[in-house]
Each structure stands twice: as C-alpha cells, then as structure tokens.
Write a protein that holds these residues in place. Structure first.
Motif: not given
Length: 323
Positions: A153-161, A178-193
């Motif tokens: 699913l498109c991340m932008w459509h979700i995050v903008q809400k 800002e905190k949610f943006h920093k977390l959800v856009w991070n492509a380098y962390i594993k699912p459990e993190t």
C-alpha cells in the motif's frame, strides 16, 4: 478563443461517432504496428472498458517490471471514464509506462478485467511488487490476479492522514507526526524493531485504544518498509507518486471536456514526450562522461561504462563513502 473554437469544432465533427472512431483507430494500430495490444469490453453497444499497450511499453515492462504501481485519475474526458496508467521507474529514475486502461467504474469486476488484459499483454509475467492505494476494489482485484506478487500500500496516502486522525493541539500533533514519520519511513530496521518502537510511541502518547492507528498496525505488513526488506527492488518505490506524476502529465495535455478521440491524441503527445526524454537521457549517457571522478579506483570508471548517468552518480557516492 481560437483554440476553444477549434476544440468545439472537433467535438462537433466527431459527434456521436466518438467511441467507434477510437475503436477503429486502435484496431488499425493493431494491424499496422508491431506487437500492439488493444482490448475492449462493450455492453449493450456501450464502450465500458479499454486497455492498450504498445511494443515499447512491453519492452519497458520486460526491463523494468519488477515493481509496478497503478492509480486511478479522473476528469480526462467528457464521459468521466477513469484513466489508469501502469507505471514504474526506468534506469534513469524517470517514470515509464507499461500500459493504460480506461474504466467506466471502479468495481472489482472492472479492475479484474483490466489486470487480466495487462497480464495477457505481458505474457502473464507478474511483478515482484505491486503498489496501490487503499481502494477496496483495487486491492481485491490485485489479490485475485497477482497471486505471485507482493502487494504494498502507498505509504504517503496513509501517513498524510495522521494529523487528521489524531486529535490534540497543534504542537502535540506536529510532534506526533514527526515521530511517526521518522519511524514508518525507516527502511533499515527489522520488523521486530519497528513493532517495539511503535508500541513505545503509542504508549508515550496514550494512544493504545486509537481505532485508526490500531487498524494501520494490523496491516503493517502491507505498508511498512521493514516487512519488504527481503524483496529485491523493494525500496525502488514506496508510494504511488510516480502514478500521480504520470496522471498530472496526462491531465496537463487533456481535459474533462475532451472526447475519447481527443483524449487519445493528448495521450499520444504525452507518451511521445516521455519517450523522447528517455532517448535524450540515453544519448547523454552514451556520448558524455561525468564532470569528474571522485576516486582513482577502476571500479568507478567501470560503473560509468555500465550504468546510466543518474544511476552512476548514486553508485559513485557509495564508492566514495567506502574510501
């Protein structure tokens, strides 16, 4: 005024023959152009669904079809038929088109027909990753037809809400965003993190019972980058912005007052411009060299030989970082 009169005169000339003229034109292309695909669905003499794809689009899909995005756009023709381009990113990091559809409505049946025709045109090859918005009919059709692909699913459509879904004063809202943006856009962390940090963030702001956030977390495997990290090319596209860019390009040349024939003329103009730009970039890569190299390593020179200029600059940056 002269342009408006010209458009009016064209529409008057086309009259009620619009759909037939378009079908005749596309059938002629099937006869006269190599490997051209055109399909329609006509119900009670009403043209309801169209799909077309030329040889260039098929070659582009063969080269760049690992990731596919598609999105609906409106107001491109006088019948309110929904325009659906299939897009991705080419080796210049520019938009490329794999095929196009026009739909009379956004139902599961319409999207299913469109995706079937797309797969037939491309020898049933499915992409590794399919990117769409949260449209229910689109999601169901993708699930039914692209059974070997990962649906994202498109991340932008979700995050903008987030700002509208989370109540609070402006300062708190901005902070949460800002905190949610920093977390959800991070492509380098594993699912459990990701899950651990999400739960900590939810607890920090007392949002454990927030319905929308709970729902988004329940479908996290469909939009959070960490869950796609093992899929090749997974970071190529995280949003359907390429689709929206293509939609804006086509809408700039067309309008809601256009007949189908006029729309097709506008589409041809747009796609020719897109492909001409690709040819210019290819020529620039083949006939020029970078302004300067950043290292003395032979691998950097070799990268310039095998990559387009846009890709080379990204590789060059990584080589330089390793020195």
């Amino acid at each position: 005024m002269g342009y408006k009169n010209c458009g009016r005169d064209i529409r008057d000339f086309i009259g009620e023959r619009d759909a037939q003229m378009l079908v005749d034109k596309m059938n002629a292309r099937c006869k006269n152009k190599e490997n051209y695909t055109f399909d329609t669905q006509i119900v009670d003499t009403e043209l309801q669904l169209l799909f077309w794809c030329d040889n260039v689009s098929k070659m582009n899909y063969e080269a760049f079809g690992d990731v596919l995005a598609f999105d609906a756009t409106y107001h491109t023709n006088m019948y309110d038929m929904i325009f659906v381009p299939f897009t991705s990113v080419d080796h210049h990091k520019k938009c490329t088109i794999f095929g196009v559809g026009l739909l009379h409505n956004e139902t599961i049946e319409s999207y299913t027909w469109l995706l079937q025709k797309f797969l037939q045109a491309h020898n049933d090859r499915q992409p590794l990753l399919v990117l769409t918005d949260q449209d229910c009919a689109m999601k169901q059709a993708v699930s039914n037809l692209f059974d070997k692909s990962h649906h994202r699913l498109c991340m932008w459509h979700i995050v903008q809400k987030i700002p509208s879904k989370i109540k609070g004063d402006n300062l708190t809202n901005i902070e949460i965003k800002e905190k949610f943006h920093k977390l959800v856009w991070n492509a380098y962390i594993k699912p459990e993190t990701f899950e651990k940090r999400w739960n900590l963030l939810i607890a920090e702001y007392g949002l454990e019972s927030h319905k929308w956030l709970t729902e988004m977390f329940s479908i996290r495997e469909q939009w959070i980058p960490g869950y796609f990290r093992e899929i090749p090319m997974c970071t190529l596209m995280k949003t359907i912005s390429r689709c929206e860019s293509a939609n804006r390009m086509f809408k700039a040349d067309s309008s809601a007052h256009n007949t189908l024939v006029q729309f097709m003329l506008c589409y041809d103009t747009s796609i020719d411009g897109l492909r001409n730009k690709q040819r210019e970039l290819c020529n620039h890569t083949e006939t020029t060299n970078p302004e300067k190299y950043k290292t003395s390593y032979r691998i950097e020179r070799y990268a310039n030989v095998i990559y387009t200029r846009k890709i080379f600059y990204g590789v060059q940056k990584e080589i330089f970082k390793g020195t």
